[in-house]
Write a protein that holds these residues in place. Sequence first.
Motif, mmCIF file in Angstrom:
data_model
loop_
_atom_site.group_PDB
_atom_site.id
_atom_site.type_symbol
_atom_site.label_atom_id
_atom_site.label_comp_id
_atom_site.label_asym_id
_atom_site.label_seq_id
_atom_site.Cartn_x
_atom_site.Cartn_y
_atom_site.Cartn_z
ATOM 1 N N UNK A 189 0.835 -1.206 0.000
ATOM 2 C CA UNK A 189 0.000 0.000 0.000
ATOM 3 C C UNK A 189 0.871 1.258 0.000
ATOM 4 N N UNK A 190 1.901 1.259 0.819
ATOM 5 C CA UNK A 190 2.789 2.422 0.908
ATOM 6 C C UNK A 190 3.419 2.718 -0.451
ATOM 7 N N UNK A 191 3.933 1.692 -1.084
ATOM 8 C CA UNK A 191 4.602 1.890 -2.379
ATOM 9 C C UNK A 191 3.614 2.369 -3.447
ATOM 10 N N UNK A 192 2.416 1.817 -3.430
ATOM 11 C CA UNK A 192 1.407 2.182 -4.434
ATOM 12 C C UNK A 192 0.878 3.596 -4.240
ATOM 13 N N UNK A 193 1.017 4.128 -3.020
ATOM 14 C CA UNK A 193 0.444 5.433 -2.713
ATOM 15 C C UNK A 193 1.475 6.522 -2.439
ATOM 16 N N UNK A 194 2.720 6.260 -2.786
ATOM 17 C CA UNK A 194 3.753 7.289 -2.657
ATOM 18 C C UNK A 194 4.220 7.556 -1.241
ATOM 19 N N UNK A 195 3.951 6.631 -0.332
ATOM 20 C CA UNK A 195 4.462 6.782 1.031
ATOM 21 C C UNK A 195 5.935 6.384 1.043
ATOM 22 N N UNK A 196 6.661 6.887 2.008
ATOM 23 C CA UNK A 196 8.072 6.548 2.173
ATOM 24 C C UNK A 196 8.191 5.284 3.033
ATOM 25 N N UNK A 197 8.647 4.158 2.462
ATOM 26 C CA UNK A 197 8.832 2.948 3.273
ATOM 27 C C UNK A 197 10.180 2.993 4.000
ATOM 28 N N UNK A 198 10.123 2.817 5.319
ATOM 29 C CA UNK A 198 11.336 2.838 6.134
ATOM 30 C C UNK A 198 11.367 1.568 6.976
ATOM 31 N N UNK A 199 12.435 0.810 6.827
ATOM 32 C CA UNK A 199 12.629 -0.413 7.604
ATOM 33 C C UNK A 199 13.713 -0.133 8.638
ATOM 34 N N UNK A 200 13.384 -0.383 9.885
ATOM 35 C CA UNK A 200 14.300 -0.086 10.988
ATOM 36 C C UNK A 200 14.720 -1.390 11.650
ATOM 37 N N UNK A 201 15.986 -1.500 11.944
ATOM 38 C CA UNK A 201 16.484 -2.679 12.658
ATOM 39 C C UNK A 201 17.444 -2.250 13.751
ATOM 40 N N UNK A 202 17.404 -2.978 14.850
ATOM 41 C CA UNK A 202 18.382 -2.760 15.908
ATOM 42 C C UNK A 202 19.585 -3.634 15.600
ATOM 43 N N UNK A 217 0.058 6.831 13.628
ATOM 44 C CA UNK A 217 -0.908 5.763 13.403
ATOM 45 C C UNK A 217 -0.182 4.448 13.669
ATOM 46 N N UNK A 218 -0.802 3.550 14.410
ATOM 47 C CA UNK A 218 -0.213 2.238 14.688
ATOM 48 C C UNK A 218 -1.068 1.164 14.020
ATOM 49 N N UNK A 219 -0.400 0.305 13.245
ATOM 50 C CA UNK A 219 -1.076 -0.836 12.624
ATOM 51 C C UNK A 219 -1.088 -1.981 13.634
ATOM 52 N N UNK A 220 -2.141 -2.078 14.381
ATOM 53 C CA UNK A 220 -2.234 -3.011 15.508
ATOM 54 C C UNK A 220 -1.968 -4.454 15.103
ATOM 55 N N UNK A 221 -2.524 -4.891 13.989
ATOM 56 C CA UNK A 221 -2.412 -6.301 13.624
ATOM 57 C C UNK A 221 -1.100 -6.652 12.926
ATOM 58 N N UNK A 222 -0.234 -5.663 12.712
ATOM 59 C CA UNK A 222 1.092 -5.913 12.156
ATOM 60 C C UNK A 222 2.163 -5.790 13.242
ATOM 61 N N UNK A 223 1.716 -5.855 14.502
ATOM 62 C CA UNK A 223 2.610 -5.780 15.660
ATOM 63 C C UNK A 223 2.479 -7.068 16.472
ATOM 64 N N UNK A 224 3.496 -7.355 17.246
ATOM 65 C CA UNK A 224 3.460 -8.496 18.154
ATOM 66 C C UNK A 224 4.354 -8.201 19.348
ATOM 67 N N UNK A 225 4.059 -8.888 20.438
ATOM 68 C CA UNK A 225 4.864 -8.782 21.660
ATOM 69 C C UNK A 225 5.131 -10.196 22.165
ATOM 70 N N UNK A 266 -6.199 -3.752 7.247
ATOM 71 C CA UNK A 266 -7.265 -3.670 6.256
ATOM 72 C C UNK A 266 -7.864 -2.272 6.172
ATOM 73 N N UNK A 267 -7.625 -1.444 7.187
ATOM 74 C CA UNK A 267 -8.152 -0.074 7.207
ATOM 75 C C UNK A 267 -7.169 0.958 6.666
ATOM 76 N N UNK A 268 -6.010 0.517 6.225
ATOM 77 C CA UNK A 268 -4.952 1.447 5.801
ATOM 78 C C UNK A 268 -5.387 2.295 4.604
ATOM 79 N N UNK A 269 -6.278 1.766 3.784
ATOM 80 C CA UNK A 269 -6.712 2.505 2.601
ATOM 81 C C UNK A 269 -7.527 3.747 2.960
ATOM 82 N N UNK A 270 -8.013 3.820 4.192
ATOM 83 C CA UNK A 270 -8.811 4.969 4.624
ATOM 84 C C UNK A 270 -7.961 6.164 5.056
ATOM 85 N N UNK A 271 -6.664 5.967 5.156
ATOM 86 C CA UNK A 271 -5.781 7.071 5.575
ATOM 87 C C UNK A 271 -5.574 8.046 4.436
#
Length: 190
Positions: free
Chosen positions: A43-56, A154-162, A185-190
């Motif tokens: 979705x990010x790539x299709x909508x011109x959002x900046x994808x950032x992957x962070x790693x420790x 905005x936090x994507x709740x279902x793409x997180x885990x603990x 599934x609600x990301x398209x509403x942003x």
Amino acid sequence: MKTALILLDYIVDIMHPSGKVARSAAQAVERGVVQKANMALAHARANGWLPILVKVGFRSGYNELSRQSLMFGKAADFGALQLGGPGTAFHPDLQVQNTDCVIVKPRISAFYSTGLEALLRAQRIERLVIAGVSTTWAVQATARDAHDRDYQVVVLEDACAAAHASEHGASIHQLATIAQIIRTTDITEL
């Protein structure tokens, strides 16, 4: 509104069952977080959002590692989170592209001692959509820092885990005070 998608610590050592410090791996698998992260990336790539992957991660010798840290202090003893090693590789199922921005952090928050702030300001980003592992640590710390830097969060709740569902739930409950909580599934509403 200019938006960045920030995915936190989708790396082998933290969220793959073979990882050396993978306390959240079982919940990540159970919740299908990698598949949901891939949906968010598409979705990010299709909508011109900046994808950032962070790693420790830490360089060989672990010089940036604080031995007093209860969280990271023993990483060197386990050979965990070493940059360039298999543990800091992104999860094999995560659909990473060469054009994605990658940020390496030496602590919990994606903002601490990294170039994230400069990247976001240079791109005039106003909204951060955040997901990651673990909800309790990396997601909370980064969302709090983002809030205090005046980003819309905005936090994507279902793409997180603990480590446990109860930790995840408590973290999401706390974050709802400073962030909009949505499902992938609600990301398209942003």
